[in-house]
Design a protein around this motif. Structure first.
Motif, PDB file in Angstrom:
ATOM      1  N   ALA A   8     -33.779  96.376 -26.661  1.00 23.95           N
ATOM      2  CA  ALA A   8     -34.195  95.196 -25.909  1.00 23.95           C
ATOM      3  C   ALA A   8     -32.987  94.465 -25.328  1.00 23.95           C
ATOM      4  CB  ALA A   8     -35.000  94.260 -26.816  1.00 23.95           C
ATOM      5  N   CYS A   9     -31.908  94.373 -26.099  1.00 24.82           N
ATOM      6  CA  CYS A   9     -30.690  93.729 -25.597  1.00 24.82           C
ATOM      7  C   CYS A   9     -30.075  94.536 -24.460  1.00 24.82           C
ATOM      8  CB  CYS A   9     -29.683  93.555 -26.728  1.00 24.82           C
ATOM      9  SG  CYS A   9     -30.154  92.308 -27.957  1.00 24.82           S
ATOM     10  N   ALA A  14     -29.148  95.155 -18.553  1.00 20.74           N
ATOM     11  CA  ALA A  14     -29.220  96.058 -17.410  1.00 20.74           C
ATOM     12  C   ALA A  14     -30.175  95.570 -16.331  1.00 20.74           C
ATOM     13  CB  ALA A  14     -29.647  97.451 -17.879  1.00 20.74           C
ATOM     14  N   LEU A  15     -31.227  94.848 -16.701  1.00 21.55           N
ATOM     15  CA  LEU A  15     -32.262  94.454 -15.748  1.00 21.55           C
ATOM     16  C   LEU A  15     -32.056  93.016 -15.302  1.00 21.55           C
ATOM     17  CD1 LEU A  15     -35.385  96.036 -17.471  1.00 21.55           C
ATOM     18  CD2 LEU A  15     -33.958  97.012 -15.671  1.00 21.55           C
ATOM     19  N   GLY A  16     -32.389  92.768 -14.048  1.00 22.98           N
ATOM     20  CA  GLY A  16     -32.252  91.444 -13.480  1.00 22.98           C
ATOM     21  C   GLY A  16     -32.375  91.516 -11.977  1.00 22.98           C
ATOM     22  N   ASP A  17     -31.845  90.499 -11.271  1.00 25.64           N
ATOM     23  CA  ASP A  17     -31.867  90.542  -9.816  1.00 25.64           C
ATOM     24  C   ASP A  17     -31.136  91.771  -9.301  1.00 25.64           C
ATOM     25  OD1 ASP A  17     -33.264  88.200  -9.810  1.00 25.64           O
ATOM     26  OD2 ASP A  17     -31.516  86.925  -9.510  1.00 25.64           O
ATOM     27  N   GLN A  18     -30.106  92.184 -10.012  1.00 23.12           N
ATOM     28  CA  GLN A  18     -29.387  93.406  -9.665  1.00 23.12           C
ATOM     29  C   GLN A  18     -29.440  94.362 -10.852  1.00 23.12           C
ATOM     30  OE1 GLN A  18     -25.420  92.845  -8.218  1.00 23.12           O
ATOM     31  NE2 GLN A  18     -24.891  95.010  -8.289  1.00 23.12           N
ATOM     32  N   ARG A  19     -30.073  95.520 -10.665  1.00 22.69           N
ATOM     33  CA  ARG A  19     -30.153  96.504 -11.737  1.00 22.69           C
ATOM     34  C   ARG A  19     -28.788  97.144 -11.955  1.00 22.69           C
ATOM     35  NH1 ARG A  19     -34.930  99.418 -13.208  1.00 22.69           N
ATOM     36  NH2 ARG A  19     -36.828  98.311 -12.618  1.00 22.69           N
ATOM     37  N   LEU A  20     -28.473  97.393 -13.219  1.00 25.77           N
ATOM     38  CA  LEU A  20     -27.224  98.046 -13.587  1.00 25.77           C
ATOM     39  C   LEU A  20     -27.543  99.274 -14.425  1.00 25.77           C
ATOM     40  CD1 LEU A  20     -25.094  94.934 -14.630  1.00 25.77           C
ATOM     41  CD2 LEU A  20     -25.069  96.114 -12.422  1.00 25.77           C
ATOM     42  N   VAL A 284     -36.741  89.285 -20.841  1.00 27.33           N
ATOM     43  CA  VAL A 284     -36.609  90.382 -19.873  1.00 27.33           C
ATOM     44  C   VAL A 284     -37.818  90.418 -18.949  1.00 27.33           C
ATOM     45  CG1 VAL A 284     -36.460  92.879 -19.598  1.00 27.33           C
ATOM     46  CG2 VAL A 284     -35.123  91.741 -21.373  1.00 27.33           C
ATOM     47  N   VAL A 285     -39.016  90.332 -19.526  1.00 28.76           N
ATOM     48  CA  VAL A 285     -40.242  90.350 -18.710  1.00 28.76           C
ATOM     49  C   VAL A 285     -40.295  89.132 -17.804  1.00 28.76           C
ATOM     50  CG1 VAL A 285     -42.761  90.301 -18.807  1.00 28.76           C
ATOM     51  CG2 VAL A 285     -41.483  91.690 -20.443  1.00 28.76           C
ATOM     52  N   ALA A 286     -39.910  87.956 -18.313  1.00 26.95           N
ATOM     53  CA  ALA A 286     -39.964  86.736 -17.514  1.00 26.95           C
ATOM     54  C   ALA A 286     -39.013  86.812 -16.315  1.00 26.95           C
ATOM     55  CB  ALA A 286     -39.612  85.531 -18.390  1.00 26.95           C
ATOM     56  N   GLY A 298     -40.589  80.388 -22.485  1.00 26.13           N
ATOM     57  CA  GLY A 298     -41.624  79.764 -23.309  1.00 26.13           C
ATOM     58  C   GLY A 298     -43.018  79.993 -22.768  1.00 26.13           C
ATOM     59  N   LEU A 299     -43.169  80.016 -21.444  1.00 29.91           N
ATOM     60  CA  LEU A 299     -44.467  80.323 -20.858  1.00 29.91           C
ATOM     61  C   LEU A 299     -44.854  81.770 -21.135  1.00 29.91           C
ATOM     62  CD1 LEU A 299     -44.261  78.538 -17.375  1.00 29.91           C
ATOM     63  CD2 LEU A 299     -45.246  77.693 -19.507  1.00 29.91           C
ATOM     64  N   MET A 300     -43.869  82.665 -21.060  1.00 32.88           N
ATOM     65  CA  MET A 300     -44.162  84.078 -21.285  1.00 32.88           C
ATOM     66  C   MET A 300     -44.596  84.319 -22.728  1.00 32.88           C
ATOM     67  SD  MET A 300     -44.526  86.990 -20.037  1.00 32.88           S
ATOM     68  CE  MET A 300     -44.010  86.412 -18.415  1.00 32.88           C
ATOM     69  N   THR A 301     -43.893  83.729 -23.704  1.00 29.38           N
ATOM     70  CA  THR A 301     -44.303  83.911 -25.092  1.00 29.38           C
ATOM     71  C   THR A 301     -45.668  83.275 -25.345  1.00 29.38           C
ATOM     72  OG1 THR A 301     -43.092  81.906 -25.751  1.00 29.38           O
ATOM     73  CG2 THR A 301     -41.929  84.014 -25.934  1.00 29.38           C
ATOM     74  N   GLY A 302     -45.983  82.193 -24.610  1.00 29.33           N
ATOM     75  CA  GLY A 302     -47.302  81.604 -24.737  1.00 29.33           C
ATOM     76  C   GLY A 302     -48.398  82.531 -24.233  1.00 29.33           C
TER      77      GLY A 302
END
Length: 318
Positions: A8-9, A14-20, A284-286, A298-302
């Motif tokens: 997960a870390c 690696a994931l974000g606006d720019q994938r690595l 990561v999903v958020a 916090g919204l995502m975990t909700g």
């Protein structure tokens, strides 16, 4: 669980606006200076402190939830049930909306003080020659509702920009992740986490009920007070660092209990790992849900936790 957390870390780096690529991430972590400068800035300066902060916040909430469920003997309990989060949220709204002259660096300390003050108020109001779990729950629910109403009142009549900032904080966000905040949170969590793990046998006993625990020679009120203080330290520090992140303290202990059983010597570290996995994965999903906008974690975990809460209610319907 440690392997899942590591994966997960890695995804968080690696994931974000720019994938690595994973190789670029590993090079930036293990061989600084040998890869592109912008990759090292993204990995080491932006994403790594955010991932570590998410890990620490999730671990604190997971352990706090496991301790709360033991001392209250309630499978639906979490630190927020004690009103700790509501106390921190009320102070945060007051500072952000009304006390605009207070520097941002003081906000984590003030919110943590609000969490501790709420814990003290709950204990004093619930004390009647002893500390029955049901009284603690009822007082916590009542004070939590009162603090929530006060925060809503302040928000209703506050300046719009300040209210929006307070709402973002209350939704739970890791965007302000910095290494100084990570170091401070890590140092703060050492003592309460160690205290919770060392009290594992006491938590095993108190989970059987006050009468059984007293019959076995346990000083129930002292154990419950100590564990409430430890929970306040864990949850208050997590809320001060990242705002309100829902359902992690509820879900992580249940997942850990399915894996390692009910003995708290194993449950405490397992709940820490589960909580860390939940927050890191949710972040990561958020970040990938609505790019370039970032949904508060916090919204995502909700969203993820509400069905889990319903499943627990259905399971405990009898």
């Amino acid at each position: 669980m440690a392997l899942v957390l590591a994966l997960a870390c890695l995804a968080a780096l690696a994931l974000g606006d720019q994938r690595l690529a994973p190789g670029a991430v590993a090079r930036a972590l293990l061989a600084p200076g040998e890869g592109p400068a912008h990759v090292e800035i993204i990995v080491r300066g932006l994403r790594l402190p955010r991932a570590v902060l998410a890990l620490l916040v999730g671990a604190a909430l997971g352990v706090g939830g496991a301790v709360t469920q033991a001392i209250l003997r309630n499978p639906l309990a979490e630190p927020g049930l004690l009103g700790i989060n509501a106390g921190a949220a009320l102070v945060a709204v007051l500072v952000i909306v009304e006390l605009t002259a207070v520097p941002d660096s003081a906000l984590p300390w003030l919110t943590f003080a609000g969490a501790c003050a709420m814990s003290a108020a709950i204990w004093l109001l619930a004390w009647r020659g002893g500390s029955a779990a049901l009284r603690v729950i009822l007082i916590g629910v009542g004070l939590s509702a009162l603090a929530g109403a006060a925060a809503s009142f302040v928000s209703t009549f506050g300046e719009v920009t300040a209210v929006q900032r307070a709402m973002i904080w209350m939704a739970g966000s890791l965007q302000d992740a910095r290494w100084d905040k990570v170091r401070l949170l890590a140092l703060w969590l050492v003592l309460p986490m160690a205290l919770a793990w060392l009290a594992a046998r006491d938590l095993d006993v108190i989970a059987f009920g006050d009468s059984v625990a007293r019959g076995l020679g346990q000083r129930v009120d002292r154990v419950r007070l100590t564990m409430i203080l430890a929970t306040a330290a864990l949850s208050g520090a997590a809320v001060a660092a990242a705002g309100l992140i829902a359902f992690v303290g509820l879900a992580a202990p249940h997942i850990a209990r399915r894996i390692v059983g009910h003995r708290h010597a194993a449950l405490i570290p397992a709940a820490a790992l589960c909580g860390a996995i939940l927050v890191v994965a949710a972040d990561v999903v958020a970040r990938r849900l609505m790019p370039p906008a970032q949904v508060p974690v916090g919204l995502m975990t909700g969203f993820l936790g509400a069905p889990f809460f319903g499943w627990l209610l259905w399971k405990a319907r009898r």
